[in-house]
Design an enzyme around this catalytic site. Sequence first.
Site, PDB file in Angstrom:
ATOM      1  N   GLU A  17     -31.470 -10.833  19.156  1.00 26.81           N
ATOM      2  CA  GLU A  17     -32.788 -11.417  19.426  1.00 26.81           C
ATOM      3  C   GLU A  17     -32.769 -12.947  19.569  1.00 26.81           C
ATOM      4  OE1 GLU A  17     -35.482 -10.039  16.396  1.00 26.81           O
ATOM      5  OE2 GLU A  17     -35.429  -7.981  17.105  1.00 26.81           O
ATOM      6  N   GLU A  39     -33.076  -1.500  17.673  1.00 20.35           N
ATOM      7  CA  GLU A  39     -34.009  -1.580  16.528  1.00 20.35           C
ATOM      8  C   GLU A  39     -35.341  -0.978  16.926  1.00 20.35           C
ATOM      9  OE1 GLU A  39     -34.690  -5.388  14.656  1.00 20.35           O
ATOM     10  OE2 GLU A  39     -32.552  -5.880  14.721  1.00 20.35           O
TER      11      GLU A  39
HETATM   12  O1  IFM Z   1     -36.075  -7.609  10.119  1.00 19.43           O
HETATM   13  C1  IFM Z   1     -36.142  -7.942  11.481  1.00 19.43           C
HETATM   14  C2  IFM Z   1     -34.747  -8.019  12.065  1.00 19.43           C
HETATM   15  O2  IFM Z   1     -33.954  -8.934  11.381  1.00 19.43           O
HETATM   16  C3  IFM Z   1     -34.814  -8.438  13.515  1.00 19.43           C
HETATM   17  N1  IFM Z   1     -35.734  -7.617  14.249  1.00 19.43           N
HETATM   18  C4  IFM Z   1     -37.045  -7.396  13.692  1.00 19.43           C
HETATM   19  C5  IFM Z   1     -36.929  -6.927  12.251  1.00 19.43           C
HETATM   20  C6  IFM Z   1     -38.338  -6.699  11.655  1.00 19.43           C
HETATM   21  O3  IFM Z   1     -39.067  -7.885  11.658  1.00 19.43           O
END
Ligand code: IFM
Length: 422
Positions: A155, A337
């Site tokens: 990210e 994710e």
């Molecule tokens: O916890 C985070 C992760 O580190 C990166 N993506 C989003 C998740 C939830 O906020």
Amino acid sequence: MGFTWGVSTSAYQIEGGVAEGGRGLSIWDTFTHKNGLPTGDIACDHYHRYPEDVALLADLGVSAYRFSVAWPRIQPDGSGPANKDGIAFYDRLVDALLEKGIDPVLTLFHWDLPQALEDSGGWLNRDTAYRFAEYSGLVADALADRVRLWITLNEPFIHMTLGYATGEHAPGQALLFGALPAAHHQLLGHGLAVAELRARGAAAVAITNNYSPAWPQGDTEADQIAAATYHALHNRFFTDPLFGRDYPEIGLDPAVVHDGDLDIIAAPLDALGVNYYNPTGVRAPAGVAPLPFDLVPLDGYPKTDFGWPVIPDGLRELLGWLKQEYGEALPPIHVTESGCAYEGVDDPQRVTYLDGHIKAVRAAIEDGVDVRGYFVWSLLDNFEWAEGYSKRFGLVHVDFETQVRTPKTSYAWYRDLIRASR
Ligand code: IFM
């Protein structure tokens, strides 16, 4: 090979053991301690309890586990040779996973930059891209023979925005559009790292982006323009250059991009990691404003404990957009994710959330998008950055006083889904 079912975590969010094994300071150690915030000093104590966590993964039945390596464990000062104890920890973790038949999916950078590099400008400094490539090579020297999928960055949009534009995350800089060089330098570091990984025979290489469809909340042309600008910043800025295009024009000083940089960034990839949580509501700003868009809540949807709207269709839309926009250039996708914050060990809302999002992935596959994997964020309740320990994303509940792990209702549900799909 079949569809990959997995879960994701990251180093600073679960490991603890911040002063062990020769680990150096990261920007998150500095940021949390300096500001009196909850810290990752202990987190889930995974550094010591990883065998128990690998057993949880094995019982869950996932075929892959996405974790990140803490750069300051490998290079405590951000450069120079690998710290043997740091490598040894991940060596043990990778072997423990393989022993259980779980494929290691390794992210090289999930926001815990060595503090020493931040002291020289962090990602605003072009040199950090070269330091990242050097670090990536050191990790690959040790693990390229066993890791199935390498993810360079996690990210970069979120790291640039919260870390360098608004200051809500480490390193806490609030430069607004002045943060854009931190995006380019991360992407340059990604491209340079791809070459280092390839040179060491990495099995497969990807990057993980956070994506959010930008939904205009208003009927005016100005609202449409604001949404398009936000889309260019959040989604296209971090994807166009991966697939051979120039950056969208949103204010990056052209002098930051040197000759040849875009070719380095466009190095071919084996996969694209997609993190999705929700679409973003966007409106034109009222009056004179520091930014060319206003972000507004999307009403009329269920909300997680974070206040984020639950919109599985946004994931189908996003996957469809990626295919339509990048066509043949787009490699296979892994949803690296997807998850939600809810309290409680009995967590039917998380089951509903995951069920909806997995159905959205299935629908996208039927639409013709090549999606190969789905990773739940997260295995464990953990350190949720600026929110400390107040937002619980885990399939497994963690009592942060005792470190007792308790699988939730959603853990059993995901286990059954994985079993049924075999
Ligand atoms: O916890 C985070 C992760 O580190 C990166 N993506 C989003 C998740 C939830 O906020």
